[in-house]
Structure formats: C-alpha cells, structure tokens
Design a protein around this motif. Structure first.
Motif, PDB file in Angstrom:
ATOM      1  N   PRO A 320       0.815  -1.211   0.000  1.00  0.00           N
ATOM      2  CA  PRO A 320       0.000   0.000   0.000  1.00  0.00           C
ATOM      3  C   PRO A 320       0.848   1.260   0.000  1.00  0.00           C
ATOM      4  O   PRO A 320       1.935   1.299   0.576  1.00  0.00           O
ATOM      5  CB  PRO A 320      -0.796  -0.118   1.306  1.00  0.00           C
ATOM      6  CG  PRO A 320       0.063  -0.947   2.196  1.00  0.00           C
ATOM      7  CD  PRO A 320       0.769  -1.919   1.294  1.00  0.00           C
ATOM      8  N   THR A 321       0.336   2.287  -0.665  1.00  0.00           N
ATOM      9  CA  THR A 321       1.039   3.575  -0.699  1.00  0.00           C
ATOM     10  C   THR A 321       0.208   4.687  -0.066  1.00  0.00           C
ATOM     11  O   THR A 321       0.697   5.795   0.124  1.00  0.00           O
ATOM     12  CB  THR A 321       1.376   3.977  -2.146  1.00  0.00           C
ATOM     13  OG1 THR A 321       0.166   4.062  -2.902  1.00  0.00           O
ATOM     14  CG2 THR A 321       2.301   2.959  -2.789  1.00  0.00           C
ATOM     15  N   LYS A 322      -1.052   4.393   0.226  1.00  0.00           N
ATOM     16  CA  LYS A 322      -1.926   5.358   0.901  1.00  0.00           C
ATOM     17  C   LYS A 322      -2.466   4.711   2.163  1.00  0.00           C
ATOM     18  O   LYS A 322      -2.900   3.551   2.127  1.00  0.00           O
ATOM     19  CB  LYS A 322      -3.093   5.774  -0.007  1.00  0.00           C
ATOM     20  CG  LYS A 322      -4.054   6.757   0.659  1.00  0.00           C
ATOM     21  CD  LYS A 322      -5.197   7.136  -0.265  1.00  0.00           C
ATOM     22  CE  LYS A 322      -6.157   8.100   0.439  1.00  0.00           C
ATOM     23  NZ  LYS A 322      -7.276   8.505  -0.441  1.00  0.00           N
ATOM     24  N   PHE A 323      -2.450   5.457   3.265  1.00  0.00           N
ATOM     25  CA  PHE A 323      -2.839   4.889   4.551  1.00  0.00           C
ATOM     26  C   PHE A 323      -4.059   5.639   5.070  1.00  0.00           C
ATOM     27  O   PHE A 323      -4.037   6.861   5.211  1.00  0.00           O
ATOM     28  CB  PHE A 323      -1.648   4.946   5.505  1.00  0.00           C
ATOM     29  CG  PHE A 323      -0.411   4.392   4.856  1.00  0.00           C
ATOM     30  CD1 PHE A 323      -0.310   3.034   4.590  1.00  0.00           C
ATOM     31  CD2 PHE A 323       0.614   5.221   4.446  1.00  0.00           C
ATOM     32  CE1 PHE A 323       0.789   2.513   3.952  1.00  0.00           C
ATOM     33  CE2 PHE A 323       1.729   4.712   3.799  1.00  0.00           C
ATOM     34  CZ  PHE A 323       1.817   3.355   3.553  1.00  0.00           C
ATOM     35  N   VAL A 324      -5.117   4.888   5.344  1.00  0.00           N
ATOM     36  CA  VAL A 324      -6.432   5.499   5.510  1.00  0.00           C
ATOM     37  C   VAL A 324      -6.824   5.748   6.967  1.00  0.00           C
ATOM     38  O   VAL A 324      -7.868   6.346   7.218  1.00  0.00           O
ATOM     39  CB  VAL A 324      -7.510   4.622   4.824  1.00  0.00           C
ATOM     40  CG1 VAL A 324      -7.286   4.601   3.320  1.00  0.00           C
ATOM     41  CG2 VAL A 324      -7.517   3.205   5.393  1.00  0.00           C
ATOM     42  N   LYS A 329      -5.539   3.998  13.562  1.00  0.00           N
ATOM     43  CA  LYS A 329      -4.816   2.732  13.333  1.00  0.00           C
ATOM     44  C   LYS A 329      -5.724   1.614  12.816  1.00  0.00           C
ATOM     45  O   LYS A 329      -5.239   0.563  12.409  1.00  0.00           O
ATOM     46  CB  LYS A 329      -4.084   2.261  14.588  1.00  0.00           C
ATOM     47  CG  LYS A 329      -3.067   3.256  15.121  1.00  0.00           C
ATOM     48  CD  LYS A 329      -2.408   2.740  16.377  1.00  0.00           C
ATOM     49  CE  LYS A 329      -1.452   3.784  16.961  1.00  0.00           C
ATOM     50  NZ  LYS A 329      -0.873   3.349  18.254  1.00  0.00           N
ATOM     51  N   CYS A 330      -7.024   1.826  12.842  1.00  0.00           N
ATOM     52  CA  CYS A 330      -7.986   0.880  12.283  1.00  0.00           C
ATOM     53  C   CYS A 330      -9.266   1.664  11.995  1.00  0.00           C
ATOM     54  O   CYS A 330      -9.354   2.846  12.331  1.00  0.00           O
ATOM     55  CB  CYS A 330      -8.266  -0.283  13.246  1.00  0.00           C
ATOM     56  SG  CYS A 330      -9.029   0.229  14.803  1.00  0.00           S
ATOM     57  N   ILE A 331     -10.242   1.034  11.346  1.00  0.00           N
ATOM     58  CA  ILE A 331     -11.502   1.704  11.019  1.00  0.00           C
ATOM     59  C   ILE A 331     -12.635   0.932  11.673  1.00  0.00           C
ATOM     60  O   ILE A 331     -12.877  -0.232  11.335  1.00  0.00           O
ATOM     61  CB  ILE A 331     -11.725   1.770   9.491  1.00  0.00           C
ATOM     62  CG1 ILE A 331     -10.524   2.411   8.800  1.00  0.00           C
ATOM     63  CG2 ILE A 331     -12.991   2.555   9.174  1.00  0.00           C
ATOM     64  CD1 ILE A 331     -10.573   2.297   7.287  1.00  0.00           C
ATOM     65  N   LEU A 332     -13.341   1.565  12.595  1.00  0.00           N
ATOM     66  CA  LEU A 332     -14.380   0.902  13.373  1.00  0.00           C
ATOM     67  C   LEU A 332     -15.745   1.486  13.059  1.00  0.00           C
ATOM     68  O   LEU A 332     -15.912   2.698  13.002  1.00  0.00           O
ATOM     69  CB  LEU A 332     -14.088   1.066  14.868  1.00  0.00           C
ATOM     70  CG  LEU A 332     -15.163   0.568  15.839  1.00  0.00           C
ATOM     71  CD1 LEU A 332     -15.230  -0.957  15.830  1.00  0.00           C
ATOM     72  CD2 LEU A 332     -14.890   1.103  17.247  1.00  0.00           C
ATOM     73  N   ALA A 340     -11.904  -2.708  10.346  1.00  0.00           N
ATOM     74  CA  ALA A 340     -10.909  -3.042   9.326  1.00  0.00           C
ATOM     75  C   ALA A 340      -9.525  -2.730   9.873  1.00  0.00           C
ATOM     76  O   ALA A 340      -9.318  -1.697  10.515  1.00  0.00           O
ATOM     77  CB  ALA A 340     -11.161  -2.254   8.047  1.00  0.00           C
ATOM     78  N   CYS A 341      -8.572  -3.622   9.625  1.00  0.00           N
ATOM     79  CA  CYS A 341      -7.204  -3.393  10.084  1.00  0.00           C
ATOM     80  C   CYS A 341      -6.221  -3.925   9.049  1.00  0.00           C
ATOM     81  O   CYS A 341      -6.552  -4.765   8.224  1.00  0.00           O
ATOM     82  CB  CYS A 341      -6.957  -4.060  11.441  1.00  0.00           C
ATOM     83  SG  CYS A 341      -7.087  -5.864  11.436  1.00  0.00           S
ATOM     84  N   GLY A 342      -5.013  -3.397   9.101  1.00  0.00           N
ATOM     85  CA  GLY A 342      -3.984  -3.832   8.170  1.00  0.00           C
ATOM     86  C   GLY A 342      -2.948  -2.752   7.977  1.00  0.00           C
ATOM     87  O   GLY A 342      -3.098  -1.620   8.460  1.00  0.00           O
ATOM     88  N   ASP A 343      -1.892  -3.077   7.248  1.00  0.00           N
ATOM     89  CA  ASP A 343      -0.848  -2.078   6.998  1.00  0.00           C
ATOM     90  C   ASP A 343      -1.380  -0.905   6.200  1.00  0.00           C
ATOM     91  O   ASP A 343      -0.847   0.204   6.275  1.00  0.00           O
ATOM     92  CB  ASP A 343       0.362  -2.710   6.308  1.00  0.00           C
ATOM     93  CG  ASP A 343       0.013  -3.404   4.999  1.00  0.00           C
ATOM     94  OD1 ASP A 343      -1.162  -3.404   4.598  1.00  0.00           O
ATOM     95  OD2 ASP A 343       0.943  -3.962   4.376  1.00  0.00           O
ATOM     96  N   TYR A 344      -2.472  -1.112   5.458  1.00  0.00           N
ATOM     97  CA  TYR A 344      -3.064  -0.020   4.684  1.00  0.00           C
ATOM     98  C   TYR A 344      -3.706   1.047   5.580  1.00  0.00           C
ATOM     99  O   TYR A 344      -4.023   2.128   5.118  1.00  0.00           O
ATOM    100  CB  TYR A 344      -4.102  -0.564   3.695  1.00  0.00           C
ATOM    101  CG  TYR A 344      -5.226  -1.342   4.339  1.00  0.00           C
ATOM    102  CD1 TYR A 344      -6.372  -0.705   4.795  1.00  0.00           C
ATOM    103  CD2 TYR A 344      -5.132  -2.719   4.487  1.00  0.00           C
ATOM    104  CE1 TYR A 344      -7.399  -1.412   5.385  1.00  0.00           C
ATOM    105  CE2 TYR A 344      -6.155  -3.437   5.085  1.00  0.00           C
ATOM    106  CZ  TYR A 344      -7.285  -2.792   5.526  1.00  0.00           C
ATOM    107  OH  TYR A 344      -8.297  -3.504   6.114  1.00  0.00           O
TER     108      TYR A 344
END
Length: 374
Positions: A320-324, A329-332, A340-344
C-alpha cells in the motif's frame, strides 16, 4: 466467555492474526477465513523443488521487520522466547549499479527480525493459537449485517452460509476493491455490506506491484559481501537478499544450494502489468520475468553463475502507498461491530500491521462488553 464466532476477513495477515489472537487471549472464540492454502500474506514462505528433487524455501515477500514501538517489542520478545522469531545478524547495505560499488550500512545498531524457520512462522503460530479456528481455502463472497438478529452472516463462493458472527474483522483490503472482482469475477463483499464509512475508505487504498524472483545456486556467491542489499539506480531491481543467511535456514533441504530472493522495482512491475493486466500471470510470463530479474542481477554483479533453480512470483497489490487511518490505526463501525485493520491503515511496515491489529482488537473488546452473549 461464550459468544458467537468472531470472523477475521480473508487474507490471513499478521494484522488480522494479531487481532484474532488478542481476542482469543481475552476469552473469545475466533474463526478466521482465508482463500489461500495457508497463513502469512506478504509474510509467507514458499517451498519449491529443484529438478534433482531438492526442496528449497524462500521468504519471497517481506524479508524482515524492525520494531520501534514498545508494545510491539514486548510481543516480539514473547515470540523470541517461543522460538518463533530471531534476529537476522547479516551484513546489509546497498549496491550502486552505476559505480558497481557496495556500501555497508552506517546504522549498525538496527535490529532486523525474521520468523523461524520462515517468515510465516509468526502467522502460523498465531493462527493455531487456542481459541482461533482457521479455515483455509474459503473465499468469503458476501457479508450481510442482520439488523434484527444483531449478527453478521457470511456466505462462501459456493453460496453456502459460512457462519453467523457477533462481530466482523476485515484484514483484506481487496474486499472493498475491484481487485476482488478481477480475482473472483464477483462484486466486492464490502460494497453491499451497508457500511459506507468503512468500505469507502478501504476502497481508496492505493497499492503498487512487485515481482519476486526466487533463485538457488549450487555454490555460495562469495563475491557479494552483503546478505541484504538495496539496488540503487536500476530500473529493474530494487532488492536482493541471501535468504540462506537468515537464522535456522538450512542451506537447502536435501542439498547444498544457496537461496536468494530478488525484488523488482515498482517501475518494472507496473510496466509489465500495464501490458499483461492483473489476471493471473501465465507460467510463460513469470518465466520471462524471472529471467529479466536474473539478467539484471548478473549484469550488476559480473561473474555470477547460472542458478540451478529460478522462479518468479507476482505481488500484484500487496504494497500500500496510501494509509487510511494513521491516527485511529484501524476503522471501526461501532454500531455494527465491524472493524478493518492492516498495513493499509497505518503504514507499510510489518510493525504497522501489528499495531493496527492490536488497535482493532482493543476497539472490539470495548464494543463487545455491551453485547448480550447467547
């Protein structure tokens, strides 16, 4: 503690499995689905056989990881004590192909960690932890929030119900992107999950491709003084590593081969994919790519012998090149118990993926305190 199964999204990565194992440590039963044959994602290890019947092992994705966060360091210390992780005490630096000069790194105190006996050892240990059930070879194609019942229902590729879960963890960014359609011919599951605040953010993740070449030689490449080297000023090669120099790697299983992994530049990979597309690459195409990377390797380091084994692998969108979610650190989505979690979410490093998985678990633990278990 009793509850319906927890689900961790397809693509068993260190982020998803860190989340899963943390939830299991807190008494929850966790069910993990993966479309592949095993865990690891970019931290996978590849086993291949030579024409002579020797078995070779390659860390063809993530080569190592570093740690700065004290919480992650505590985890790594536990993994070290369990024998799952060791420090890679190799020689590192760069090779400038313009001057053909090797340069030793100046930061000699930097610690690089690897899984043993392969990078996937960490994910294997997490996916087999007590309280975690891992289901491989299962592609989840539909996720539906059942509002009245208050749970998530999942369906697999054959249309069968894969299970009903009190909460959902998504570790695979492709579940919200056209890449899922390219791989399965089906619509991305998160598109119909009615969680637009999550799916729209995950869908914006941008990635870059890379090709890896796995090489084995009958003799040690003694003319290369480094075990891991960044390749400078090449349009084809970005990295080369003496995989056999990592701890607890046999030179090979059943022989005396020295194993190397080469990574292409993004520029080279994007050029190839612009011509071939993102469909599964043919064996002929992969063979051609492997030869391209080998030829560049031999050009920048004259006198190298021909390998006794060579094979390429495509990482189509693993980087990934864009971090959301760099702050969260995650999307709840609390009201529907999905995260959602991950290096992205946080950054491209393995440590960032671990931190994202921990954040997802901690968020869910707070949310699940309010759920009436059955």
């Amino acid at each position: 503690m009793c509850c319906r199964w927890m689900f961790n999204g397809a693509g068993i990565s260190v982020a998803g499995l860190t989340c899963a194992s943390t939830l299991a440590d807190n008494g929850f039963k966790v069910c993990v689905f993966d479309a592949g044959r095993g865990s690891g994602g970019r931290m996978a290890q590849r086993r291949e056989s030579t024409a002579e019947g020797q078995t070779l092992c390659f860390d063809h994705g993530a080569q190592y990881f570093t740690v700065e966060d004290p919480v992650v360091l505590q985890l790594v210390e536990k993994w070290k004590m369990a024998g799952t992780v060791k420090e890679w005490l190799g020689h590192f630096g760069a090779l400038d192909i313009t001057s053909r000069t090797f340069m030793e790194e100046t930061d000699s105190g930097k610690k690089r960690y690897v899984g043993v006996p392969g990078m996937n050892a960490i994910c294997k240990a997490l996916s087999s932890k007590l309280g975690v059930e891992s289901k491989f070879g299962t592609t989840v194609t539909k996720v539906e929030w059942r509002e009245e019942e208050g749970y998530w229902q999942l369906k697999s590729k054959n249309g069968q119900i894969a299970g009903e879960f009190c909460a959902l963890v998504i570790a695979d960014k492709s579940l919200a992107s056209a890449r899922f359609t390219g791989q399965t011919g089906l619509a991305p599951p998160l598109g119909d999950a009615e969680v637009p605040s999550l799916s729209s953010r995950v869908a914006t993740v941008s990635v870059v491709p890379c090709f890896a070449a796995m090489l084995a030689f009958h003799e040690s490449l003694t003319t290369i003084p480094l075990d891991g080297l960044t390749i400078l000023n090449s349009k084809v090669l970005a990295w080369a590593a003496r995989d056999s120099s990592k701890p607890d790697r046999k030179i090979s299983l059943g022989g005396n081969c020295e194993c190397w992994v080469l990574h292409s530049t993004v520029e080279y990979a994007e050029t190839v994919i612009s011509r071939a597309g993102l469909v599964k690459p043919s064996e002929e195409l992969l063979a051609s790519i492997a030869l391209d990377l080998l030829e560049e390797f031999q050009n920048v380091i004259p006198g190298l012998p021909d390998p006794c084994f060579i094979k390429a692998h495509r990482w189509g969108g693993a980087f990934p090149t864009k971090f959301v979610a760099p702050e969260e650190k995650c999307i709840l989505v609390e009201e529907k118990r999905i995260v959602a979690c991950g290096d992205y979410c946080l950054g491209p490093r393995v440590e960032c993926a671990i931190l994202s998985g921990l954040a997802a678990a901690n968020n869910l633990l707070q949310v699940l305190k309010t759920v009436a278990w059955m």
